[in-house]
Design a protein around this motif. Structure first.
Motif, PDB file in Angstrom:
ATOM      1  N   LEU A  32      23.457 -28.379  -3.331  1.00 20.11           N
ATOM      2  CA  LEU A  32      24.197 -27.145  -3.062  1.00 20.11           C
ATOM      3  C   LEU A  32      25.684 -27.314  -3.328  1.00 20.11           C
ATOM      4  O   LEU A  32      26.356 -26.400  -3.819  1.00 20.11           O
ATOM      5  CB  LEU A  32      23.990 -26.718  -1.599  1.00 20.11           C
ATOM      6  N   LEU A  33      26.201 -28.504  -2.999  1.00 19.63           N
ATOM      7  CA  LEU A  33      27.635 -28.759  -3.108  1.00 19.63           C
ATOM      8  C   LEU A  33      28.031 -29.291  -4.486  1.00 19.63           C
ATOM      9  O   LEU A  33      29.224 -29.410  -4.778  1.00 19.63           O
ATOM     10  CB  LEU A  33      28.064 -29.761  -2.030  1.00 19.63           C
ATOM     11  N   GLY A  34      27.046 -29.645  -5.291  1.00 26.00           N
ATOM     12  CA  GLY A  34      27.343 -30.181  -6.613  1.00 26.00           C
ATOM     13  C   GLY A  34      27.840 -31.610  -6.584  1.00 26.00           C
ATOM     14  O   GLY A  34      28.627 -32.015  -7.443  1.00 26.00           O
ATOM     15  N   ILE A  35      27.386 -32.378  -5.598  1.00 24.56           N
ATOM     16  CA  ILE A  35      27.767 -33.788  -5.483  1.00 24.56           C
ATOM     17  C   ILE A  35      26.509 -34.622  -5.279  1.00 24.56           C
ATOM     18  O   ILE A  35      25.426 -34.092  -5.012  1.00 24.56           O
ATOM     19  CB  ILE A  35      28.744 -34.035  -4.314  1.00 24.56           C
ATOM     20  N   LYS A  36      26.644 -35.923  -5.411  1.00 23.47           N
ATOM     21  CA  LYS A  36      25.499 -36.811  -5.251  1.00 23.47           C
ATOM     22  C   LYS A  36      25.158 -37.003  -3.775  1.00 23.47           C
ATOM     23  O   LYS A  36      26.019 -36.866  -2.896  1.00 23.47           O
ATOM     24  CB  LYS A  36      25.787 -38.164  -5.902  1.00 23.47           C
ATOM     25  N   GLN A  37      23.897 -37.362  -3.533  1.00 24.56           N
ATOM     26  CA  GLN A  37      23.452 -37.605  -2.159  1.00 24.56           C
ATOM     27  C   GLN A  37      24.262 -38.714  -1.509  1.00 24.56           C
ATOM     28  O   GLN A  37      24.571 -38.654  -0.314  1.00 24.56           O
ATOM     29  CB  GLN A  37      21.964 -37.963  -2.155  1.00 24.56           C
ATOM     30  N   SER A  51      38.631 -32.222   1.440  1.00 23.45           N
ATOM     31  CA  SER A  51      39.698 -31.232   1.536  1.00 23.45           C
ATOM     32  C   SER A  51      39.279 -30.090   2.454  1.00 23.45           C
ATOM     33  O   SER A  51      38.079 -29.859   2.672  1.00 23.45           O
ATOM     34  CB  SER A  51      40.020 -30.665   0.151  1.00 23.45           C
ATOM     35  N   PRO A  52      40.253 -29.348   3.005  1.00 23.66           N
ATOM     36  CA  PRO A  52      39.898 -28.179   3.828  1.00 23.66           C
ATOM     37  C   PRO A  52      39.048 -27.172   3.054  1.00 23.66           C
ATOM     38  O   PRO A  52      38.130 -26.561   3.618  1.00 23.66           O
ATOM     39  CB  PRO A  52      41.253 -27.590   4.212  1.00 23.66           C
ATOM     40  N   GLU A  53      39.338 -27.016   1.755  1.00 15.35           N
ATOM     41  CA  GLU A  53      38.577 -26.073   0.948  1.00 15.35           C
ATOM     42  C   GLU A  53      37.122 -26.495   0.827  1.00 15.35           C
ATOM     43  O   GLU A  53      36.199 -25.677   0.961  1.00 15.35           O
ATOM     44  CB  GLU A  53      39.198 -25.952  -0.449  1.00 15.35           C
ATOM     45  N   ARG A  54      36.905 -27.804   0.600  1.00 12.73           N
ATOM     46  CA  ARG A  54      35.533 -28.313   0.508  1.00 12.73           C
ATOM     47  C   ARG A  54      34.843 -28.211   1.864  1.00 12.73           C
ATOM     48  O   ARG A  54      33.648 -27.922   1.942  1.00 12.73           O
ATOM     49  CB  ARG A  54      35.538 -29.747  -0.005  1.00 12.73           C
ATOM     50  N   THR A  60      29.988 -22.882   4.705  1.00 16.82           N
ATOM     51  CA  THR A  60      29.317 -21.703   4.160  1.00 16.82           C
ATOM     52  C   THR A  60      27.894 -22.025   3.753  1.00 16.82           C
ATOM     53  O   THR A  60      26.946 -21.299   4.084  1.00 16.82           O
ATOM     54  CB  THR A  60      30.100 -21.147   2.951  1.00 16.82           C
ATOM     55  N   HIS A  61      27.720 -23.137   3.030  1.00 18.49           N
ATOM     56  CA  HIS A  61      26.376 -23.542   2.597  1.00 18.49           C
ATOM     57  C   HIS A  61      25.499 -23.933   3.785  1.00 18.49           C
ATOM     58  O   HIS A  61      24.276 -23.788   3.721  1.00 18.49           O
ATOM     59  CB  HIS A  61      26.469 -24.711   1.622  1.00 18.49           C
ATOM     60  N   ASP A  71      37.428 -24.108  11.726  1.00 22.90           N
ATOM     61  CA  ASP A  71      38.887 -24.258  11.654  1.00 22.90           C
ATOM     62  C   ASP A  71      39.323 -25.612  12.209  1.00 22.90           C
ATOM     63  O   ASP A  71      40.207 -26.275  11.637  1.00 22.90           O
ATOM     64  CB  ASP A  71      39.577 -23.141  12.436  1.00 22.90           C
ATOM     65  N   ALA A  72      38.717 -26.025  13.320  1.00 23.66           N
ATOM     66  CA  ALA A  72      39.073 -27.309  13.921  1.00 23.66           C
ATOM     67  C   ALA A  72      38.699 -28.472  13.010  1.00 23.66           C
ATOM     68  O   ALA A  72      39.460 -29.443  12.875  1.00 23.66           O
ATOM     69  CB  ALA A  72      38.381 -27.465  15.274  1.00 23.66           C
ATOM     70  N   LEU A  73      37.550 -28.377  12.371  1.00 26.98           N
ATOM     71  CA  LEU A  73      37.135 -29.435  11.444  1.00 26.98           C
ATOM     72  C   LEU A  73      38.044 -29.463  10.217  1.00 26.98           C
ATOM     73  O   LEU A  73      38.363 -30.541   9.697  1.00 26.98           O
ATOM     74  CB  LEU A  73      35.675 -29.226  11.026  1.00 26.98           C
ATOM     75  N   CYS A  74      38.474 -28.289   9.761  1.00 30.26           N
ATOM     76  CA  CYS A  74      39.421 -28.248   8.628  1.00 30.26           C
ATOM     77  C   CYS A  74      40.733 -28.924   8.994  1.00 30.26           C
ATOM     78  O   CYS A  74      41.343 -29.605   8.163  1.00 30.26           O
ATOM     79  CB  CYS A  74      39.668 -26.801   8.199  1.00 30.26           C
ATOM     80  N   ASP A  75      41.169 -28.750  10.237  1.00 31.58           N
ATOM     81  CA  ASP A  75      42.396 -29.408  10.684  1.00 31.58           C
ATOM     82  C   ASP A  75      42.237 -30.926  10.684  1.00 31.58           C
ATOM     83  O   ASP A  75      43.229 -31.650  10.537  1.00 31.58           O
ATOM     84  CB  ASP A  75      42.768 -28.942  12.091  1.00 31.58           C
TER      85      ASP A  75
END
Length: 280
Positions: A32-37, A51-54, A60-61, A71-75
């Motif tokens: 889903l994220l386009g990255i390896k396991q 990153s906060p964006e990732r 979302t996924h 929000d707390a995890l992004c911080d």
């Protein structure tokens, strides 16, 4: 790759919880994220940052509706830097460094003790005497390293803004004369001074209160930006033990609430400590 800190491990663990609640395997999440396991596994092990964006993309996924938690995890994503405690990494146990990191980022600290004065409120002489009684015996240099580390941890009491503190102390801890009368007198005077600080609330449970919840154990509760990121520290003879399961957090929140209900108010506690000090 350097070993992750306790906070980085917690961040990774929260990512894993989000994925598992979504019913996804690490392989499915990677697709889903386009990255390896393997990268998903490294993220959840706290070995690499994000990153906060990732982070928001992952939420979302993972269908996470809790915006406060996200929000707390992004911080937390930008907190890969190491704090002052890193200078002790080759000197003290890693768990003590994790404790200092936990205190540094906590939004509020609650502690309940029955025998010792809480570490953040100990004078240097009192702390030194506590460490002298450790098993196995610590060398004089090791004792001084631990004393200086404890004093530096106390910076959270004086920074701007300071971390709010609620302290529940049983009368037994106030009457234990660690280091003798002089050390005890200075320690109690220090408690009285700290209780005057706006962000500190010291509650005393007198012997007359009888039985109470959580008797016989020390509890140190660090509140995170959201309740899901709270952490409990239980101080064991072999070092700090950290708990963060939701059921454990709920249990210790209730325990501390009941302890507070059994204790005197900060104003009453101030007078109570004054009375003990006069008896010395």
């Amino acid at each position: 790759m350097r070993n992750p800190t306790g906070r980085q491990l917690r961040f990774g663990a929260e990512l894993r919880k989000l994925r598992e609640r979504a019913g996804l395997s690490s392989t499915e999440a990677g697709q889903l994220l386009g990255i390896k396991q393997a990268q998903v596994s490294n993220l959840e092990a706290g070995r690499v940052g994000v990153s906060p964006e990732r982070m928001r993309t992952m939420a979302t996924h993972y269908d996470c509706p809790d915006t406060g938690l996200v929000d707390a995890l992004c911080d937390m994503t930008g907190e890969r830097s190491r704090g002052w405690w890193e200078e002790y990494r080759e000197i003290l146990p890693t768990a003590l460094l994790d404790l200092a990191e936990l205190e540094h980022y906590a939004t509020r600290l609650r502690t309940a003790v029955t025998v010792h004065i809480p570490g953040l409120f100990q004078t240097t002489d009192y702390a030194r005497e506590i460490f002298r009684q450790g098993v196995p015996d610590l060398s004089p240099p090791d004792i001084e390293h631990r004393v200086s580390f404890r004093v530096k941890r106390q910076a959270v009491l004086f920074r701007n803004p300071p971390t709010p503190q609620q302290v529940i102390i049983h009368e037994a801890a106030l009457r234990m004369r660690f280091g003798g009368t002089r050390v005890t007198r200075n320690q109690l005077t220090h408690l009285l001074e700290m209780n005057q600080r706006e962000h500190v609330a010291i509650h005393v449970i007198p012997f007359a209160a009888g039985t109470f919840a959580g008797s016989g154990q020390s509890v140190y509760y660090a509140e995170g930006a959201v309740p899901q990121l709270d952490t409990v520290n239980l101080d064991q003879s072999h070092g700090p033990v950290f708990l963060d399961a939701e059921a454990q957090l709920s249990k210790y929140r209730v325990t501390l609430d009941r302890l507070e209900a059994a204790a005197l108010t900060p104003e009453e506690s101030q007078n109570f400590i004054h009375t003990i000090l006069k008896d010395l």
